[in-house]
Design an enzyme around this catalytic site. Structure first.
Site, PDB file in Angstrom:
ATOM      1  N   LYS A 130       0.849  -1.196   0.000  1.00 23.42           N
ATOM      2  CA  LYS A 130       0.000   0.000   0.000  1.00 23.42           C
ATOM      3  C   LYS A 130       0.886   1.247   0.000  1.00 23.42           C
ATOM      4  O   LYS A 130       1.513   1.574   1.007  1.00 23.42           O
ATOM      5  CB  LYS A 130      -0.895   0.054   1.243  1.00 23.42           C
ATOM      6  CG  LYS A 130      -1.924   1.173   1.104  1.00 23.42           C
ATOM      7  CD  LYS A 130      -2.496   1.638   2.421  1.00 23.42           C
ATOM      8  CE  LYS A 130      -1.731   2.757   3.057  1.00 23.42           C
ATOM      9  NZ  LYS A 130      -1.700   4.019   2.299  1.00 23.42           N
TER      10      LYS A 130
ATOM     11  N   GLY B 196       7.134   5.572   8.164  1.00 18.80           N
ATOM     12  CA  GLY B 196       6.194   6.669   8.328  1.00 18.80           C
ATOM     13  C   GLY B 196       6.432   7.348   9.664  1.00 18.80           C
ATOM     14  O   GLY B 196       7.545   7.290  10.211  1.00 18.80           O
ATOM     15  N   SER B 197       5.415   7.965  10.191  1.00 21.51           N
ATOM     16  CA  SER B 197       5.581   8.763  11.411  1.00 21.51           C
ATOM     17  C   SER B 197       5.687   7.865  12.646  1.00 21.51           C
ATOM     18  O   SER B 197       5.193   6.731  12.662  1.00 21.51           O
ATOM     19  CB  SER B 197       4.387   9.703  11.564  1.00 21.51           C
ATOM     20  OG  SER B 197       3.201   8.942  11.607  1.00 21.51           O
TER      21      SER B 197
ATOM     22  N   VAL C 232       2.132   6.764  14.060  1.00 20.58           N
ATOM     23  CA  VAL C 232       1.514   5.617  13.380  1.00 20.58           C
ATOM     24  C   VAL C 232       2.340   4.354  13.650  1.00 20.58           C
ATOM     25  O   VAL C 232       1.789   3.264  13.863  1.00 20.58           O
ATOM     26  CB  VAL C 232       1.366   5.885  11.865  1.00 20.58           C
ATOM     27  CG1 VAL C 232       0.895   4.634  11.141  1.00 20.58           C
ATOM     28  CG2 VAL C 232       0.400   7.026  11.613  1.00 20.58           C
ATOM     29  N   GLY C 233       3.661   4.507  13.691  1.00 21.22           N
ATOM     30  CA  GLY C 233       4.533   3.357  13.979  1.00 21.22           C
ATOM     31  C   GLY C 233       4.181   2.696  15.307  1.00 21.22           C
ATOM     32  O   GLY C 233       4.158   1.472  15.422  1.00 21.22           O
TER      33      GLY C 233
ATOM     34  N   GLU D 266      10.517   2.203  10.413  1.00 21.18           N
ATOM     35  CA  GLU D 266      11.447   3.308  10.134  1.00 21.18           C
ATOM     36  C   GLU D 266      10.636   4.586  10.297  1.00 21.18           C
ATOM     37  O   GLU D 266       9.754   4.877   9.492  1.00 21.18           O
ATOM     38  CB  GLU D 266      12.009   3.215   8.711  1.00 21.18           C
ATOM     39  CG  GLU D 266      12.761   1.939   8.421  1.00 21.18           C
ATOM     40  CD  GLU D 266      14.022   1.784   9.230  1.00 21.18           C
ATOM     41  OE1 GLU D 266      14.562   2.803   9.714  1.00 21.18           O
ATOM     42  OE2 GLU D 266      14.484   0.642   9.413  1.00 21.18           O
TER      43      GLU D 266
ATOM     44  N   CYS E 149      12.695  12.479   6.418  1.00 18.68           N
ATOM     45  CA  CYS E 149      12.973  11.913   7.750  1.00 18.68           C
ATOM     46  C   CYS E 149      14.375  12.333   8.188  1.00 18.68           C
ATOM     47  O   CYS E 149      14.651  12.449   9.371  1.00 18.68           O
ATOM     48  CB  CYS E 149      12.858  10.402   7.707  1.00 18.68           C
ATOM     49  SG  CYS E 149      13.813   9.663   6.383  1.00 18.68           S
TER      50      CYS E 149
ATOM     51  N   GLU F 139       8.900  16.647  15.648  1.00 21.21           N
ATOM     52  CA  GLU F 139       9.153  16.667  14.202  1.00 21.21           C
ATOM     53  C   GLU F 139       8.109  17.558  13.524  1.00 21.21           C
ATOM     54  O   GLU F 139       6.906  17.281  13.615  1.00 21.21           O
ATOM     55  CB  GLU F 139       9.076  15.245  13.634  1.00 21.21           C
ATOM     56  CG  GLU F 139       9.478  15.176  12.175  1.00 21.21           C
ATOM     57  CD  GLU F 139       9.332  13.771  11.570  1.00 21.21           C
ATOM     58  OE1 GLU F 139       8.313  13.117  11.837  1.00 21.21           O
ATOM     59  OE2 GLU F 139      10.243  13.376  10.829  1.00 21.21           O
TER      60      GLU F 139
END
Ligand code: NAD
Length: 495
Positions: free
Chosen positions: A175, A228-229, A232-233, A250, A284, A385
Site C-alpha cells: 500500500k 512513516g511517522s 503511526v509506527g 522506520e 525523515c 518533528e
C-alpha cells in the site's frame, strides 16, 4: 479528465469492490489532478492476501539468482522510464525535478543491488563440536509481507522494501501513501513487466486508517515493513506485536548538524541549506536543528539567513526552482501552527514563518523557508518533528556541549558535524546517538548499499538498505547434518 488508476490484485488491474475512489492532487497546482485511485476495502485486502498466499510456494522455490535477474530487468525498465517517473512524482508530491530524479535513481540502484545480492545471501558454515557432523545456516522466505510506505520518497522507499522482499522469495501486499499512489503504481507496473509472476505482488490503494490497518491486522500476513511517522509506527507496533508478527519500523527524525569553529563555513552552509530546505524540509533525515559554535554563531547565522532568502520557491517542474510546495493544506497549517508555538515559547524568528504567496505560489501550498534562533531543548519546535522548512538554531560553547545538544532529542536517525579536527570528528562518531553520522556532509544522502535507520523513537532496531534488510526479509534456518551413523548428544557425549 484525470487518469484513472487501479489496484493490482491476483494478477489483474481492477477496481476496488467498494466502488469508491479518491483523487491525487498536485500540491504545487491544486487544479491539477494527477489521477483517481480506488479506495480499497476489506474484501480487496482479503483477495490480495489470498493471491499472495497462492503464489508463495512457486515463487519461493525459484532459485534466488533467477529472482535477481527479474530485479535487474526492473532496474533496466526504471532507467528507461526515469524521466517520466520523476515528472509524475514531482507533480504528485512537489519536490523539485533534480530530487525526484535522484529518488528514482535510488530505486534503480536498489534494483541492481538486489540483482547482486541474490547471488550472495550468504549463510554460515561452522565447525561442529562433534565429529562427523556438519553445521550450517541458510535463509528462507518469511511468507506474505505487508509493505506500507510514506509519500516523501515515493519510489526510493517502496523500492528499498519491495526489491529485498521479493528477492528473498516472499510475496507482497503493498500500500503506497495515498498522497503518492501514482509512483507506487509505476513501480508495480515495472516489476510485472520485468517478470514478477501474477499474484506475487499485489497493490492496494487507500488511506492508512482503512487499508493500512487492514494489512497490519490480517492474520495471514507474516511481517510488516513500515516507514512513516512515529505515532503511526507505535499503533502498528502494538497491533502487529500483539499477533507476534515481525515488524520493521522506520520512523520520524529531528536531525541536527553541528558547525564547529574550525569548519569550512562555506561547505557547512551549503550542507545546511540542502539538509534543511531540500524536499521543503519534508525528509525523515531533514536538518531541523543547527548547532553552531558560539564564536562563529552570529556570522554563520547571518550567512545562512542571507543564503536562505535567495532560495527560489515554485513548481518543482521548473528547473530553476530550489524549493517546492509542502504536501497539502493540512501539513501547511501544522507547520504554521509550530511557528506560532515557537514564537510563544520565546524562540527568535529570524526568517520566514508564513505561507508563501504571490504569483505561481498562489496555486499551491507553499511555505516560506523559516529560521528560528535562540532555540533550546524543551521547546516544542526543538523536540517535535515539524516536517516542513523550519530550522531551529542553537549555540554551543564546545564539542561536548554541541554533542549533548545534538543528543537532546527523542529521535536518532541522522546527524552531521562540520569540523577539520580529526579528534573532534572521531569523538562525534562515537558519542552521537544516531543511526547515521556524516562528517563534513549534510544529514541527508543515503546510499542503497549502506544500512539505513535510527535509534530511540526513530525505529525498532531494524535497518533498511545493504545486507541488513535481507536479514529482515528472511528467516534464518540452522541445519545440523550428522553423518556419524550414531546418536551423538551435544554437550554430553563429547564431555
Ligand atoms: P504517516 O505515518 O502518516 O503514513 C505512512 C504510511 O502509513 C502511509 O501509507 C499511510 O497511509 C499509512 N498509515 C497511516 N495510518 C496508518 C495506520 N493506522 N495503520 C497502517 N498504516 C497507516 O507518514 P507520512 O506523512 O506518509 O510520512 C512522513 C513521516 O514518515 C515522517 O514522520 C517522516 O519522518 C517519516 N519517514 C521516515 C523515514 C525513515 O526511513 N525513518 C523515511 C521517510 C519518512
Amino acid at each position: 479528465m484525470s487518469k484513472s488508476y487501479n489496484n493490482f490484485i491476483a494478477g489483474e488491474w481492477c477496481e476496488s469492490e467498494s466502488g469508491q475512489r479518491f483523487d491525487n492532487i498536485n500540491p504545487a497546482v491544486h487544479s491539477d489532478i494527477v489521477g483517481s485511485f480506488p479506495r480499497s476495502n476489506a474484501s480487496d485486502i482479503d483477495r490480495a492476501v489470498e493471491a499472495a498466499g497462492e503464489a508463495l510456494r512457486a515463487w519461493s522455490l525459484m532459485p534466488a539468482p533467477e529472482r535477481g535477474e527479474i530485479m535487474k530487468k526492473a532496474g533496466d525498465l526504471m532507467v528507461a522510464r526515469k524521466e517520466e517517473i520523476a515528472r509524475i512524482q514531482t507533480r504528485e508530491m512537489g519536490k523539485v525535478l533534480a530530487e525526484t530524479r535522484g529518488d528514482v535513481q535510488e530505486g534503480i540502484d536498489t534494483a541492481y543491488y538486489a540483482f547482486g545480492e541474490a547471488r550472495r545471501m550468504f549463510g554460515q558454515t561452522v565447525p561442529s563440536e562433534l565429529p562427523n557432523k556438519f553445521n550450517l545456516t541458510t535463509h528462507l522466505p518469511l511468507g506474505i509481507v505487508g509493505v506500507i510506505t510514506p509519500w516523501n520518497f515515493p519510489m526510493a522507499i517502496p523500492a528499498w522494501k519491495l526489491f529485498p522482499a521479493l528477492t528473498s522469495g516472499n510475496t507482497v501486499v503493498f500500500k503506497p501513501a495515498s498522497d503518492t499512489p501514482a509512483t507506487g503504481t509505476m513501480l508495480v507496473e515495472i516489476l510485472i513487466e520485468a517478470g514478477v509472476p501474477p499474484k506475487v505482488i499485489n497493490l492496494v490503494h487507500g488511506t492508512g486508517s482503512e487499508v493500512g490497518t487492514l494489512i497490519v491486522n490480517h492474520p495471514d500476513i507474516n511481517a510488516i515493513s513500515f516507514t512513516g511517522s512515529s505515532s503511526v509506527g507505535r499503533t502498528i507496533n502494538a497491533a502487529a506485536g500483539e499477533q507476534l508478527k515481525r515488524i520493521s519500523l522506520e520512523l520520524g527524525g529531528k536531525n541536527a548538524q553541528i558547525v564547529m569553529d574550525d569548519a569550512d563555513q562555506d561547505l557547512a552552509l551549503e550542507g545546511v541549506l540542502w539538509g534543511a530546505f531540500g524536499t521543503t524540509g519534508q525528509r525523515c533525515t531533514a536538518t531541523s536543528r543547527l548547532i553552531i559554535h558560539d564564536t562563529i554563531h552570529d556570522e554563520f547565522l547571518e550567512m545562512l539567513v542571507n543564503a536562505t532568502r535567495n532560495l527560489k520557491l515554485g513548481n518543482g517542474l521548473d528547473e530553476t526552482v530550489d524549493v517546492g510546495p509542502v504536501i497539502n493544506e493540512s501539513a501547511r497549517k501544522t507547520i504554521h501552527n509550530y511557528v506560532r508555538i515557537g514564537k510563544k515559547e520565546g524562540a527568535k524568528l529570524v526568517l520566514g514563518g508564513e505561507f508563501a504567496t504571490g504569483g505561481v505560489l498562489d496555486t499551491g501550498t507553499f511555505f516560506q523557508p523559516t529560521i528560528f534562533a535562540d532555540v533550546v531543548p524543551g521547546m516544542r519546535i526543538h523536540d517535535e518533528e515539524i516536517f516542513g522548512p523550519v530550522l531551529s538554531v542553537m549555540k554551543a560553547g564546545d564539542l561536548a556541549e554541541a554533542i549533548e545538544l545534538l543528543n537532546a532529542t527523542d529521535y536518532g536517525l541522522s546527524s552531521s558535524i562540520y569540523t577539520r579536527d580529526v579528534n573532534a570528528a572521531f569523538t562525534a562518531m562515537r558519542d552521537i546517538q544516531a543511526g547515521i553520522t556524516y562528517i563534513n556532509g549534510p544529514t541527508i544522502g543515503a546510499e542503497c548499499h549502506m544500512p539505513f535507520g535510527g535509534v530511540k523513537n526513530t525505529g525498532n532496531g531494524h535497518r533498511e538498505g545493504g545486507e541488513a534488510v535481507y536479514d529482515f526479509f528472511s528467516e534464518p534456518k540452522t541445519i545440523y547434518v550428522d553423518y556419524s551413523g550414531r546418536l551423538q548428544r551435544a554437550q554430553i557425549d563429547n564431555r
